[in-house]
Each structure stands twice: as structure tokens, then as C-alpha cells.
Design a protein around this motif. Sequence first.
Motif, PDB file in Angstrom:
ATOM      1  N   TYR A   1       0.820  -1.206   0.000  1.00  0.00           N
ATOM      2  CA  TYR A   1       0.000   0.000   0.000  1.00  0.00           C
ATOM      3  C   TYR A   1       0.857   1.259   0.000  1.00  0.00           C
ATOM      4  O   TYR A   1       0.554   2.239  -0.679  1.00  0.00           O
ATOM      5  N   ASN A   2       1.935   1.251   0.765  1.00  0.00           N
ATOM      6  CA  ASN A   2       2.789   2.428   0.849  1.00  0.00           C
ATOM      7  C   ASN A   2       3.546   2.679  -0.441  1.00  0.00           C
ATOM      8  O   ASN A   2       3.704   3.825  -0.871  1.00  0.00           O
ATOM      9  N   ILE A   3       4.017   1.620  -1.077  1.00  0.00           N
ATOM     10  CA  ILE A   3       4.843   1.774  -2.277  1.00  0.00           C
ATOM     11  C   ILE A   3       4.000   1.987  -3.527  1.00  0.00           C
ATOM     12  O   ILE A   3       4.220   2.918  -4.302  1.00  0.00           O
ATOM     13  N   VAL A   4       3.010   1.128  -3.731  1.00  0.00           N
ATOM     14  CA  VAL A   4       2.248   1.168  -4.976  1.00  0.00           C
ATOM     15  C   VAL A   4       1.244   2.319  -4.987  1.00  0.00           C
ATOM     16  O   VAL A   4       0.987   2.909  -6.037  1.00  0.00           O
ATOM     17  N   PHE A   5       0.695   2.648  -3.819  1.00  0.00           N
ATOM     18  CA  PHE A   5      -0.275   3.738  -3.758  1.00  0.00           C
ATOM     19  C   PHE A   5       0.370   5.034  -3.277  1.00  0.00           C
ATOM     20  O   PHE A   5      -0.283   5.868  -2.655  1.00  0.00           O
ATOM     21  N   ASN A   6       1.657   5.188  -3.534  1.00  0.00           N
ATOM     22  CA  ASN A   6       2.365   6.413  -3.196  1.00  0.00           C
ATOM     23  C   ASN A   6       1.659   7.605  -3.850  1.00  0.00           C
ATOM     24  O   ASN A   6       1.273   7.544  -5.008  1.00  0.00           O
ATOM     25  N   LYS A   7       1.504   8.688  -3.115  1.00  0.00           N
ATOM     26  CA  LYS A   7       0.715   9.812  -3.612  1.00  0.00           C
ATOM     27  C   LYS A   7       1.407  10.594  -4.727  1.00  0.00           C
ATOM     28  O   LYS A   7       0.753  11.249  -5.531  1.00  0.00           O
ATOM     29  N   ASP A   8       2.723  10.543  -4.780  1.00  0.00           N
ATOM     30  CA  ASP A   8       3.453  11.408  -5.709  1.00  0.00           C
ATOM     31  C   ASP A   8       3.855  10.727  -7.007  1.00  0.00           C
ATOM     32  O   ASP A   8       4.078  11.396  -8.004  1.00  0.00           O
ATOM     33  N   VAL A   9       3.974   9.409  -6.985  1.00  0.00           N
ATOM     34  CA  VAL A   9       4.537   8.696  -8.129  1.00  0.00           C
ATOM     35  C   VAL A   9       3.627   7.533  -8.514  1.00  0.00           C
ATOM     36  O   VAL A   9       3.106   6.826  -7.645  1.00  0.00           O
ATOM     37  N   THR A  10       3.468   7.337  -9.828  1.00  0.00           N
ATOM     38  CA  THR A  10       2.734   6.172 -10.313  1.00  0.00           C
ATOM     39  C   THR A  10       3.647   4.951 -10.253  1.00  0.00           C
ATOM     40  O   THR A  10       4.714   4.931 -10.868  1.00  0.00           O
ATOM     41  N   VAL A  11       3.237   3.939  -9.495  1.00  0.00           N
ATOM     42  CA  VAL A  11       4.033   2.721  -9.321  1.00  0.00           C
ATOM     43  C   VAL A  11       3.138   1.520  -9.620  1.00  0.00           C
ATOM     44  O   VAL A  11       1.997   1.468  -9.178  1.00  0.00           O
ATOM     45  N   ILE A  12       3.661   0.561 -10.388  1.00  0.00           N
ATOM     46  CA  ILE A  12       2.933  -0.679 -10.635  1.00  0.00           C
ATOM     47  C   ILE A  12       3.825  -1.856 -10.280  1.00  0.00           C
ATOM     48  O   ILE A  12       5.051  -1.729 -10.194  1.00  0.00           O
ATOM     49  N   MET A  13       3.203  -3.003 -10.076  1.00  0.00           N
ATOM     50  CA  MET A  13       3.945  -4.212  -9.727  1.00  0.00           C
ATOM     51  C   MET A  13       4.497  -4.873 -10.982  1.00  0.00           C
ATOM     52  O   MET A  13       3.839  -4.927 -12.020  1.00  0.00           O
ATOM     53  N   ASN A  14       5.704  -5.374 -10.874  1.00  0.00           N
ATOM     54  CA  ASN A  14       6.342  -6.093 -11.972  1.00  0.00           C
ATOM     55  C   ASN A  14       5.689  -7.466 -12.127  1.00  0.00           C
ATOM     56  O   ASN A  14       5.429  -8.161 -11.151  1.00  0.00           O
ATOM     57  N   ASN A  15       5.440  -7.862 -13.370  1.00  0.00           N
ATOM     58  CA  ASN A  15       4.800  -9.151 -13.628  1.00  0.00           C
ATOM     59  C   ASN A  15       5.802 -10.265 -13.893  1.00  0.00           C
ATOM     60  O   ASN A  15       5.436 -11.348 -14.349  1.00  0.00           O
ATOM     61  N   GLY A  16       7.084 -10.007 -13.628  1.00  0.00           N
ATOM     62  CA  GLY A  16       8.124 -11.010 -13.862  1.00  0.00           C
ATOM     63  C   GLY A  16       9.092 -10.616 -14.947  1.00  0.00           C
ATOM     64  O   GLY A  16      10.232 -11.074 -14.982  1.00  0.00           O
ATOM     65  N   ASP A  17       8.661  -9.754 -15.850  1.00  0.00           N
ATOM     66  CA  ASP A  17       9.509  -9.257 -16.930  1.00  0.00           C
ATOM     67  C   ASP A  17       9.737  -7.776 -16.688  1.00  0.00           C
ATOM     68  O   ASP A  17       8.937  -6.930 -17.089  1.00  0.00           O
ATOM     69  N   PHE A  18      10.842  -7.450 -16.028  1.00  0.00           N
ATOM     70  CA  PHE A  18      11.079  -6.065 -15.625  1.00  0.00           C
ATOM     71  C   PHE A  18      11.164  -5.141 -16.838  1.00  0.00           C
ATOM     72  O   PHE A  18      10.566  -4.059 -16.846  1.00  0.00           O
ATOM     73  N   THR A  19      11.909  -5.548 -17.848  1.00  0.00           N
ATOM     74  CA  THR A  19      12.068  -4.706 -19.039  1.00  0.00           C
ATOM     75  C   THR A  19      10.726  -4.469 -19.723  1.00  0.00           C
ATOM     76  O   THR A  19      10.405  -3.344 -20.123  1.00  0.00           O
ATOM     77  N   GLY A  20       9.929  -5.534 -19.855  1.00  0.00           N
ATOM     78  CA  GLY A  20       8.613  -5.387 -20.465  1.00  0.00           C
ATOM     79  C   GLY A  20       7.704  -4.482 -19.657  1.00  0.00           C
ATOM     80  O   GLY A  20       6.965  -3.652 -20.217  1.00  0.00           O
ATOM     81  N   THR A  21       7.745  -4.637 -18.321  1.00  0.00           N
ATOM     82  CA  THR A  21       6.938  -3.779 -17.450  1.00  0.00           C
ATOM     83  C   THR A  21       7.388  -2.329 -17.566  1.00  0.00           C
ATOM     84  O   THR A  21       6.564  -1.410 -17.591  1.00  0.00           O
ATOM     85  N   TYR A  22       8.697  -2.123 -17.655  1.00  0.00           N
ATOM     86  CA  TYR A  22       9.244  -0.770 -17.795  1.00  0.00           C
ATOM     87  C   TYR A  22       8.762  -0.135 -19.092  1.00  0.00           C
ATOM     88  O   TYR A  22       8.325   1.031 -19.096  1.00  0.00           O
TER      89      TYR A  22
END
Length: 363
Positions: free
Chosen positions: A47-68
Motif C-alpha cells: 500500500y505504501n509503495i504502490v499507492f504512493n501519492k506522488d509517483v505512479t508505481v505498478i507491480m512487476n509481472n516477472g519481466d522487468f524490461t517489459g513492465t518498464y
Amino acid sequence: MLHKILNLATSNGFVKRTVLAHLNMSQYEIGPIGEILRHNLMTEWYYNIVFNKDVTVIMNNGDFTGTYEYLKAFCSDRLPFGIADIKKLKKSYSTDEIIEHYKKGRDNRNTSFKDLMRHEEDSLCNCTIFVPPSNSTRFFHQWQQQRRMWWRKFSAGPGRYSLTDIKKGDNNSQRVEIIVKYPWGSESLETITLGSHDRKLTNAQLEFQENKKTIHAHAIVSQINLTSMFMNSICDAFDETLVVNKARKLLRLHKKLAPFKISLAVSGADQSSTAELSDLAVYICRQLRTNHVSTLLLPSSNQLKLDAQFKQYDELGVPYTILLSDSTLKDGIVFLRNRETTLKEQVHVSQLVTYIDQLLKNY
């Protein structure tokens, strides 16, 4: 003191001893109650990392480069944005290394939380924030303060958390650690790095356009070992005070982290009233669980004396205990006991669920 904490944690299911018969030694691993605590820790981190108020953050699905690449396009090639993930690292240790870990944990010699636990697999909670180079230093310092505040928010002793001095690394990277101090030594909980990350991204992928200029994104990386976070939560919450010349041991777990938020204790004068109160306890427990409140109701709640029930719940870190007594059957009033103060307040059964919801709603 560390051994007292481990003994308490073991007897209450937070950790369990694993005997390594072939090496004539034992190590610890997370127990059944500890699994609930670990889940709550991961949830609060998420909750703290992904729902950070200042930055859009999503969870990696296993492929970091693809998620990036997806997130870069999703954010219209604009910084900042971030990627979080939980990596499981399987490790193999030689017999000599296992013995050395065991000796450190047993002797409290340079003890690390990781030395106390089994080492076949580590889980790392990672978050990488990509920021413009013009704001990277400011964001780096801001991130440090935010993360330290997060650790302190859940702590029974916020003053024990601090930041190390910034250390220079390879390729002009900067690194700082959030540490916690205990009587037996200091433990590193989180590492925050500016300027380097272990993901393979090309220079072209890190390029962005800003005011008609081409810039290369800087990375701020936060890394936490989940085992260390878990063990720190138990050690931080441990407290031992004298009450009427008797030691009172308890875990002052934050109500958001506690495996059970509410417990029920029954005190009837005779077998008949105890049976009625036990039925009422089942009803209240069902209501609370329906309202998504983690509630503990044990068969021993109508068999043990009140002091023994409170002792068990305090050692489990339960923030509040509902006490049902003979008077409850007459006027519908229960006593809500606070773990911290041991004081009891009166609440009517009809208002209990709503009142508890308000107590647990805020941090």
C-alpha cells in the motif's frame, strides 16, 4: 534479551525451531502465526509503495524490461514513475556457512536477523523509481525521509530508527541505509540507492525528452529483505515490564500488523452462565469476522482464568480484548480491554462492531 524474544515468539507460533540433526543444531523459520504477520507486513509495504501519492508505481509481472516499457508508454514518456516487485532468491549454503550463521545467532556475535533464520530462500521487496536527473537528489533525500517515517509509524519505539551517512559507490552512485538499534547491536533494514540498479536497461530505454532536451532517467532503488522486516517487527514490539513484582511480557504490535486485531475472553460465575457467554462470544466473533476484522476466539476462553487469557493475548500482540462477564447477560455491556494500558471501557453489544471498526480504521 534476544533469546527472550525468540522464546516468546516460538511459544506463540510466530517462529518455529528447525532442528538440523545432521549438524546437531537448530535454526528458526516463520511459524503459522508468523505467516499472518508476514502477510500483513507485505500488504502495508504494498500500500505504501504502490499507492504512493506522488509517483505512479505498478507491480512487476516477472519481466522487468517489459513492465518498464509498458509503464513508460502508459505515462506518456514522462517521469517520474516506478516499478515494485518481490523477488525470491534461492541460495545454497555450504555446511561451514550454515554453522557460521548458527554460531552468530547463538552467541549474539554480530547478530543479523538473517543469521537467525533458514537461508535457503530470501524474499526481497524492491521498488525502483525513475526520476529526471534534475530532481534526482531532491527526490533521493525525500524518499529517505518518507521511508524512515514508514518504519517509525509501525514501531513501538520510533526513536531507534535512523539513517546512515550517504556512502559513495560505483559510477557515482549514492547509498544510504535505514538502521534500527537494539541492545545487542544494529540491524540494516532497508537500502536506498541513487544512480544504479541491477536491471538491464539500455541507454535508449532510459532516454526521455524534457523541454526539447534528451535526458537519461536516474534510478532510485529501495530494497528490503522480508526476513529482516519480519524479525524486526517482533523484536521492535517486544516489551517486558514489572506488574505487581511479576514480569509482563507482551508484543506491542501495531494494530495494522497484528495477526489478530480482537480477542474474546469469557468470565462466568458458573457453568450455566459460562455456556451462555460462550454462545454470545461465538455470535460476536462471527459478526466481527463478517466485518473483515481478524478475530481470535479460543476454546480456552471459557476454561482459563482471566489473567491467563489476557497473558496469552498480550503475548500474541492482540491490541484489544472483549471481556464478557455475568453482567453482560443482564445489561448487554461488554468491556473492551486495551493491550497498551490494560484499561477497560464499557461498550454495548449493539454498538460493538461499529465502535471497533472506528478504532481499527485509522493508523
